[in-house]
Design an enzyme around this catalytic site. Structure first.
Site, PDB file in Angstrom:
ATOM      1  CB  THR A 185      -0.883   0.071   1.254  1.00 20.94           C
ATOM      2  OG1 THR A 185      -0.025   0.029   2.389  1.00 20.94           O
ATOM      3  CG2 THR A 185      -1.871  -1.045   1.316  1.00 20.94           C
ATOM      4  CD  GLU A 333      -5.011  -1.750   3.054  1.00 19.49           C
ATOM      5  OE1 GLU A 333      -5.512  -1.338   1.985  1.00 19.49           O
ATOM      6  OE2 GLU A 333      -4.200  -1.085   3.724  1.00 19.49           O
ATOM      7  CE  LYS A 442     -12.475  15.155  12.656  1.00 24.29           C
ATOM      8  NZ  LYS A 442     -11.470  14.276  13.204  1.00 24.29           N
ATOM      9  CD1 TRP A 447     -16.522  16.363  11.729  1.00 22.80           C
ATOM     10  CD2 TRP A 447     -16.892  14.331  10.901  1.00 22.80           C
ATOM     11  NE1 TRP A 447     -16.013  15.455  12.625  1.00 22.80           N
ATOM     12  CE2 TRP A 447     -16.231  14.192  12.143  1.00 22.80           C
ATOM     13  CE3 TRP A 447     -17.226  13.171  10.196  1.00 22.80           C
ATOM     14  CZ2 TRP A 447     -15.905  12.951  12.694  1.00 22.80           C
ATOM     15  CZ3 TRP A 447     -16.895  11.937  10.744  1.00 22.80           C
ATOM     16  CH2 TRP A 447     -16.237  11.834  11.977  1.00 22.80           C
TER      17      TRP A 447
HETATM   18  P1  AMP Z   1      -5.594   2.047  -2.372  1.00 21.84           P
HETATM   19  O1  AMP Z   1      -5.340   1.072  -1.294  1.00 21.84           O
HETATM   20  O2  AMP Z   1      -4.393   2.758  -2.856  1.00 21.84           O
HETATM   21  O3  AMP Z   1      -6.364   1.414  -3.485  1.00 21.84           O
HETATM   22  O4  AMP Z   1      -6.535   3.199  -1.766  1.00 21.84           O
HETATM   23  C1  AMP Z   1      -7.749   2.908  -1.140  1.00 21.84           C
HETATM   24  C2  AMP Z   1      -8.484   4.172  -0.804  1.00 21.84           C
HETATM   25  O5  AMP Z   1      -8.862   4.879  -1.993  1.00 21.84           O
HETATM   26  C3  AMP Z   1      -9.796   3.945  -0.091  1.00 21.84           C
HETATM   27  O6  AMP Z   1      -9.625   3.681   1.274  1.00 21.84           O
HETATM   28  C4  AMP Z   1     -10.515   5.261  -0.368  1.00 21.84           C
HETATM   29  O7  AMP Z   1     -10.087   6.281   0.514  1.00 21.84           O
HETATM   30  C5  AMP Z   1     -10.051   5.607  -1.769  1.00 21.84           C
HETATM   31  N1  AMP Z   1     -11.075   5.187  -2.739  1.00 21.84           N
HETATM   32  C6  AMP Z   1     -11.143   4.055  -3.434  1.00 21.84           C
HETATM   33  N2  AMP Z   1     -12.227   4.035  -4.232  1.00 21.84           N
HETATM   34  C7  AMP Z   1     -12.883   5.196  -4.023  1.00 21.84           C
HETATM   35  C8  AMP Z   1     -14.080   5.795  -4.528  1.00 21.84           C
HETATM   36  N3  AMP Z   1     -14.830   5.204  -5.446  1.00 21.84           N
HETATM   37  N4  AMP Z   1     -14.431   7.006  -4.042  1.00 21.84           N
HETATM   38  C9  AMP Z   1     -13.685   7.654  -3.127  1.00 21.84           C
HETATM   39  N5  AMP Z   1     -12.537   7.155  -2.629  1.00 21.84           N
HETATM   40  C10 AMP Z   1     -12.148   5.942  -3.060  1.00 21.84           C
END
Ligand code: AMP
Length: 549
Positions: A185, A333, A442, A447
């Site tokens: 990640t 994850e 915030k 929020w």
């Molecule tokens: P990653 O592990 O790099 O794929 O990032 C995951 C994170 O991307 C998630 O926890 C979200 O914060 C963000 N994310 C993924 N899909 C979306 C979506 N459709 N809309 C908004 N945020 C998203």
């Protein structure tokens, strides 16, 4: 009493074997770094994957060993997907957009024994040669003629190795819970952590993409795979495409709007996937190129995930191509797909504007994924579409812990994983992300969703991209600051942007200032790097003397 059904493992090699048997002639199209196009099919993919399996074994790879890639979306990278996992090794796709010290950290943490790389990363591999894991072998994803000798480290040629290998190979019967691939990640703080997928989680997740209320991927589809093979297994599409026999189009080295457009037109792609930035650039190319015949594009579905899909992009896909945007949410994850934004029967016949209201949400949990929202004390909150809380997830393709135990215990006593996202869930199960918990603004104890503000701002004529961050304020603790990249040749003012937002957002959400910038920082997976923006602009209102009324 146990059931009396056969206990056959769910294996990645069985996806390939199925594709060879039932969809052998389905095309796979791959763009090489020189722009040339390579074509073959699932039969040839199977043949080359078996050759590669023999190569990997001859290079000493054993079950459980990690095999790294630094590579774009090409047929060779796809072969590694099936061959490395197929022999029981672990495919470790490294995101080349990470900082160099993160890349060397990851390769050493994973203790990779082989590193396959595209020629565009030759300099990078040579530069980090001294910091690579001991004994690692570097293999260029190239012919013998184009593979350089290598400075500081000797390079092998992928094609030369394959040429000498037999295509006879029986995929081993592995335990379906054995590890198949590894993705780190790209956390904004601390070292990246490895998520270790299994054959079982991968095959189950692939089914989801083929479900009608998932991505409805099928043999009818021609897929433009824009999402990189190094980003959470390209959202599982290589496996799902083999499962259903979809045509795969792999756009190669860092594809821009032009490459994507031209390949889509030429290969009749009707389905694609990517993060919002990709699509903003795609439409920018279209806007800048009036000579295009847009009816050449046959898109009918586009999956957007990774960041929130802006309303304007959803509307644009509909207006320009009649294509339906399926918003999906997930994370490394969670393999990654967890929720999918398809419609319910009751939505049939709704006016477009109301349909888009549903598409801007992140979608509903697919079978296998359980979701809930909780407050700061971990108490479950109602699914009423209004109350927002920390989003928790569990399921058979959700991580149980990071590679080598980094980050300690990640599940609560009931097996829930805390996503770090803040969301509402409505009575139909649609999730709407408010923010990452660290990005939410915030203001005076209330929020404000930076995502909602960005989505709204990006719809303002002349706005190319928008970012909203919470910045320090003497009275309200934090207030929103809007940063905008204007479209080329457009002059925007703070007042025009704020006038556009007026009436579309609650009045007290109105950004306290609007700044126009030439670029916005992104993470290695295309998300806005808000931490960097907060470092740069966090004191903006204080230094301006607090602008707010
Ligand atoms: P990653 O592990 O790099 O794929 O990032 C995951 C994170 O991307 C998630 O926890 C979200 O914060 C963000 N994310 C993924 N899909 C979306 C979506 N459709 N809309 C908004 N945020 C998203």
């Amino acid at each position: 009493m146990l059931g009396l059904m056969q206990d056959r493992p769910l294996l990645i090699s069985s996806l390939l074997a199925y594709a060879e048997t039932y969809h052998g002639a389905t095309p796979i199209v791959s763009r090489d770094s020189d722009g040339s196009i390579f074509r073959y099919d699932y039969t040839s993919l199977g043949v080359r994957a078996r050759k590669l399996a023999n190569v990997l074994l001859s290079l000493g790879v054993k079950p459980g060993d990690r095999v790294a890639t630094l590579a774009w979306n090409t047929h060779r990278h796809l072969e590694l997907y099936f061959a490395a996992s197929g022999i029981g090794a672990i495919l470790h796709t490294v995101n080349p957009r990470l900082f160099t010290d993160q890349i060397t950290y990851i390769l050493n943490h994973a203790e990779d024994s082989l590193l396959f790389f595209d020629l565009s990363f030759t300099g990078l591999v040579e530069d980090i040669a001294g910091q690579l894991p001991k004994g690692i072998k570097a293999i260029a994803l190239a012919s013998a003629a184009t593979t350089p000798a290598g400075k500081n480290i000797a390079f092998h040629s992928y094609e030369a190795l394959l040429e000498g290998a037999s295509d006879q190979f029986d995929w081993p019967h592995l335990d379906e819970t054995s590890a198949s691939s590894l993705c780190y990640t790209s956390g904004t703080t601390g070292n990246p952590k490895g998520v270790l997928y299994s054959h079982r989680s991968t095959v189950l997740h692939a089914w989801l993409a083929c479900m009608k209320d998932g991505f409805a991927l099928s043999i009818q589809d021609s897929v433009m795979l824009v999402v990189p093979l190094f980003h959470v297994n390209a959202w599982g599409i290589p496996y799902a495409a083999a499962m259903c026999g979809a045509k795969l189009v792999l756009p190669g080295h860092a594809p821009d709007g032009k490459v994507i457009y031209e390949l889509m037109a030429r290969e009749g792609c009707n389905f694609s996937l990517g993060v919002p930035t990709i699509w903003l650039n795609f439409f920018k190319y279209i806007d800048e190129t009036p000579s295009l015949t847009l009816s050449d594009i046959k898109l009918d579905r586009v999956v957007i995930g990774g960041s929130a899909a802006p309303r304007s992009v959803i509307e644009r896909f509909h207006a320009t191509f009649g294509a339906f945007v399926i918003q999906a949410w997930g994370m490394s994850e969670t393999s990654p797909v967890s929720t999918v934004g398809t419609l319910l029967p009751k939505h049939k016949g709704l006016p477009l504007e109301k349909i888009v209201d549903i598409q801007v949400k992140q979608g509903r949990a697919m079978f296998g994924v359980e979701l809930k929202i909780v407050d700061d004390d971990h108490k479950e909150l109602p699914k009423d579409g209004t109350v927002s809380g920390h989003l928790l997830v569990r399921g058979p393709w959700v991580t149980a812990g990071y590679f080598k135990g980094e980050g300690g215990k990640v599940l609560d006593a009931e097996g829930w994983f805390s996503t770090g996202d803040v969301a509402t869930i409505d009575s139909d199960g649609y999730v709407q992300l408010t923010d990452r918990s660290k990005d939410i603004i915030k203001s005076g104890g209330e929020w404000i969703s930076s995502i909602d503000l960005e989505n709204c701002a990006v719809g303002c004529p002349g706005v190319q991209e928008a970012a909203v961050i919470g910045v320090a304020h003497p009275k309200w603790q934090e207030r929103p600051l809007l940063l905008i990249i204007p479209k080329p040749g457009v002059t925007l003012t703070r007042d025009t942007v704020l006038a556009y937002l007026s009436g579309k957002i609650p009045k007290w959400w109105t950004p306290d200032d609007v700044l126009f910038v030439a670029e916005l920082p992104h993470t290695a997976t295309g998300k806005l790097l808000k931490m960097k923006l907060r470092q740069q602009f966090g004191q903006h209102l204080i230094t301006k003397g607090g602008l707010v009324d």
